[in-house]
Design a protein around this motif. Structure first.
Motif, PDB file in Angstrom:
ATOM      1  N   TYR A   5       0.838  -1.192   0.000  1.00 52.63           N
ATOM      2  CA  TYR A   5       0.000   0.000   0.000  1.00 52.63           C
ATOM      3  C   TYR A   5       0.880   1.250   0.000  1.00 52.63           C
ATOM      4  N   GLY A   6       0.581   2.155  -0.937  1.00 50.08           N
ATOM      5  CA  GLY A   6       1.286   3.424  -0.980  1.00 50.08           C
ATOM      6  C   GLY A   6       0.827   4.336   0.140  1.00 50.08           C
ATOM      7  N   VAL A   7       1.766   4.815   0.956  1.00 53.57           N
ATOM      8  CA  VAL A   7       1.442   5.585   2.160  1.00 53.57           C
ATOM      9  C   VAL A   7       2.129   6.945   2.121  1.00 53.57           C
ATOM     10  N   VAL A   8       1.381   7.977   2.466  1.00 54.93           N
ATOM     11  CA  VAL A   8       1.924   9.324   2.667  1.00 54.93           C
ATOM     12  C   VAL A   8       1.717   9.692   4.129  1.00 54.93           C
ATOM     13  N   LEU A   9       2.780  10.109   4.783  1.00 62.53           N
ATOM     14  CA  LEU A   9       2.717  10.575   6.169  1.00 62.53           C
ATOM     15  C   LEU A   9       2.698  12.093   6.179  1.00 62.53           C
ATOM     16  N   VAL A  10       1.675  12.673   6.808  1.00 64.43           N
ATOM     17  CA  VAL A  10       1.577  14.131   6.934  1.00 64.43           C
ATOM     18  C   VAL A  10       1.798  14.486   8.397  1.00 64.43           C
ATOM     19  N   GLY A  11       2.899  15.161   8.668  1.00 66.43           N
ATOM     20  CA  GLY A  11       3.270  15.512  10.041  1.00 66.43           C
ATOM     21  C   GLY A  11       4.476  14.712  10.480  1.00 66.43           C
ATOM     22  N   ILE A  32       5.478   6.634   0.067  1.00 68.97           N
ATOM     23  CA  ILE A  32       5.518   7.534  -1.085  1.00 68.97           C
ATOM     24  C   ILE A  32       6.252   8.820  -0.728  1.00 68.97           C
ATOM     25  N   ALA A  33       5.871   9.422   0.419  1.00 70.09           N
ATOM     26  CA  ALA A  33       6.463  10.702   0.817  1.00 70.09           C
ATOM     27  C   ALA A  33       6.146  10.991   2.270  1.00 70.09           C
ATOM     28  N   VAL A  34       6.952  11.866   2.854  1.00 73.22           N
ATOM     29  CA  VAL A  34       6.654  12.443   4.167  1.00 73.22           C
ATOM     30  C   VAL A  34       6.539  13.948   3.989  1.00 73.22           C
ATOM     31  N   ARG A  63      -2.674  13.278  -4.280  1.00 71.86           N
ATOM     32  CA  ARG A  63      -3.405  13.194  -5.548  1.00 71.86           C
ATOM     33  C   ARG A  63      -2.813  12.137  -6.487  1.00 71.86           C
ATOM     34  N   ARG A  64      -1.685  11.592  -6.109  1.00 71.28           N
ATOM     35  CA  ARG A  64      -1.059  10.599  -6.970  1.00 71.28           C
ATOM     36  C   ARG A  64      -1.808   9.265  -6.921  1.00 71.28           C
ATOM     37  N   LYS A  65      -1.814   8.593  -8.053  1.00 70.52           N
ATOM     38  CA  LYS A  65      -2.542   7.336  -8.178  1.00 70.52           C
ATOM     39  C   LYS A  65      -2.019   6.280  -7.214  1.00 70.52           C
ATOM     40  N   GLU A  66      -0.715   6.275  -6.957  1.00 65.44           N
ATOM     41  CA  GLU A  66      -0.116   5.231  -6.112  1.00 65.44           C
ATOM     42  C   GLU A  66      -0.356   5.453  -4.620  1.00 65.44           C
ATOM     43  N   THR A  67      -0.854   6.628  -4.244  1.00 68.99           N
ATOM     44  CA  THR A  67      -1.140   6.902  -2.832  1.00 68.99           C
ATOM     45  C   THR A  67      -2.501   6.323  -2.463  1.00 68.99           C
ATOM     46  N   GLU A  68      -2.497   5.400  -1.507  1.00 69.84           N
ATOM     47  CA  GLU A  68      -3.735   4.751  -1.082  1.00 69.84           C
ATOM     48  C   GLU A  68      -4.105   5.064   0.365  1.00 69.84           C
ATOM     49  N   ILE A  69      -3.096   5.312   1.207  1.00 64.74           N
ATOM     50  CA  ILE A  69      -3.336   5.578   2.628  1.00 64.74           C
ATOM     51  C   ILE A  69      -2.633   6.870   3.020  1.00 64.74           C
ATOM     52  N   TYR A  89      -9.604  12.583  -2.772  1.00 64.79           N
ATOM     53  CA  TYR A  89      -8.758  11.873  -3.731  1.00 64.79           C
ATOM     54  C   TYR A  89      -8.867  10.361  -3.590  1.00 64.79           C
ATOM     55  N   GLY A  90      -9.857   9.892  -2.826  1.00 64.73           N
ATOM     56  CA  GLY A  90     -10.103   8.462  -2.733  1.00 64.73           C
ATOM     57  C   GLY A  90      -9.141   7.705  -1.852  1.00 64.73           C
ATOM     58  N   CYS A  91      -8.483   8.401  -0.919  1.00 64.98           N
ATOM     59  CA  CYS A  91      -7.520   7.749  -0.034  1.00 64.98           C
ATOM     60  C   CYS A  91      -8.204   7.237   1.238  1.00 64.98           C
ATOM     61  N   HIS A  92      -7.635   6.198   1.805  1.00 64.53           N
ATOM     62  CA  HIS A  92      -8.007   5.753   3.139  1.00 64.53           C
ATOM     63  C   HIS A  92      -7.195   6.581   4.140  1.00 64.53           C
ATOM     64  N   VAL A  93      -7.710   6.709   5.370  1.00 57.65           N
ATOM     65  CA  VAL A  93      -7.099   7.634   6.338  1.00 57.65           C
ATOM     66  C   VAL A  93      -6.894   6.960   7.689  1.00 57.65           C
ATOM     67  N   LEU A  94      -5.699   7.126   8.226  1.00 59.85           N
ATOM     68  CA  LEU A  94      -5.408   6.841   9.629  1.00 59.85           C
ATOM     69  C   LEU A  94      -5.066   8.179  10.261  1.00 59.85           C
ATOM     70  N   CYS A  95      -5.943   8.664  11.139  1.00 57.33           N
ATOM     71  CA  CYS A  95      -5.786   9.997  11.721  1.00 57.33           C
ATOM     72  C   CYS A  95      -5.493   9.902  13.204  1.00 57.33           C
TER      73      CYS A  95
END
Length: 335
Positions: A5-11, A32-34, A63-69, A89-95
């Motif tokens: 699963y492609g994951v982006v961490l915000v924070g 994917i990115a932090v 917004r990237r296609k490979e980002t899922e979470i 953008y259709g992503c799943h979220v862990l908040c």
């Protein structure tokens, strides 16, 4: 082979790194990115954990296609807006908890999360802690009889005072940490919270809000919950978790707080007043099991049954903790 699963961490603060350190190397995770408003912090974590990209604008990556979470580990006042963008953008979220800093924003957050076509999970890591899971089973099995009292103390000796002051601009300790223990009280007892009272004070003259409080919670089955919380330069750190029934008690001492035998894991003491027997359980458990939380989210994405923790559980814990916040603030104003 497991799906990755492609994951982006915000924070990229303390809790963001706690997530990243526990998930970046997992077989079913592709970072994917932090992202952080402090670019130097984002760059540091990207280099430290081998994340290919970093930046200051999370929209560029979600917004990237490979980002899922999307993992939201930012200050609480940004949770709702970031979740909205991620869902758009259709992503799943862990908040991270709490979902919001006010009841209005909280209700909006949970309303939109429930209606979302993708999965949203609030980060209540104690639900995934093996020691709390064991204690819940011990109590539900009737080992200490009818539960009467829960005592919980979570005081921080806030050496990193600037960090704590920033946290308290949006979220006092009774809300930030209190959502965990309001949830623990409901979960372990199997009862609903009926009333919340509390008193508090300013422990530090430059604290942006009352930074110490004691809370009493009355539950539907007659169980009483007592919760003490504080973040202060003037408090000694204290971590007490005790569950008392009509036939004994169960007490948790975390591994790092043990006087000896830390290598054995957490210490669970179980006393039976009927027989006078004491039992000691050494339990290997990770206090903040971030990968267990992410695995729960992935299970739900894949249509599997989770551990039973719902958005409604998170909502009720949030409302109880916010009520405690209000009671503490009212008690300070009356003086």
């Amino acid at each position: 082979m497991k799906k990755r699963y492609g994951v982006v961490l915000v924070g990229c603060g303390y809790i963001g790194e706690a997530h990243l350190s526990d998930i970046h190397y997992r077989e079913n995770v592709k970072m994917i990115a932090v992202v952080d408003t402090d670019i130097s912090r984002a760059a540091l974590l990207a280099k430290k954990y081998g994340v290919p990209e970093f930046g200051t604008d999370y929209r560029e990556y979600i917004r990237r296609k490979e980002t899922e979470i999307v993992i939201i580990a930012t200050y609480v006042d940004t949770h709702l807006s970031i979740m909205r963008d991620a869902l758009a953008y259709g992503c799943h979220v862990l908040c991270e908890k709490p979902a919001a800093a006010s009841p209005e924003a909280g209700e909006q957050f949970f309303r939109e999360a429930v209606a979302a076509p993708t999965q949203v999970l609030i980060g209540h890591e104690l639900r995934y802690n093996r020691s709390y899971q064991m204690i819940e089973r011990i109590i539900r099995d009737g080992a200490i009889g009818k539960l009467r009292l829960m005592r919980m103390i979570q005081n921080h000796h806030a050496v990193s005072w600037s960090r704590y002051k920033r946290l308290m601009q949006d979220c006092p300790p009774v809300l930030d940490c209190g959502v965990h223990y309001m949830d623990i009280m409901r979960w372990v007892s199997g009862e609903e919270i009926k009333s919340v009272t509390g008193v508090g004070c300013y422990m530090d003259g430059d604290a942006p809000c009352p930074n110490y409080g004691t809370v009493q919670v009355q539950l539907s089955g007659g169980t009483l919950g007592c919760y003490e919380c504080g973040w202060s330069r003037n408090l000694k750190a204290c971590n007490l978790k005790e569950f008392i029934g009509e036939h004994g008690y169960v007490r948790l001492t975390l591994m790092e707080n043990r006087a000896s035998d830390r290598e054995e894991g957490d210490l669970i003491e179980w006393y039976c007043s009927v027989t006078g027997e004491y039992k000691i359980i050494n339990n290997q458990s990770k206090y903040k099991d971030m990968y267990a939380q992410l695995s729960e989210l992935i299970q739900r994405i894949e249509g599997e049954k989770g551990n039973g923790f719902t958005l409604e559980d998170a909502r009720l814990a949030f409302l109880a903790a916010y009520t405690a916040k209000q009671k503490i603030e009212e008690s300070v104003k009356k003086r």
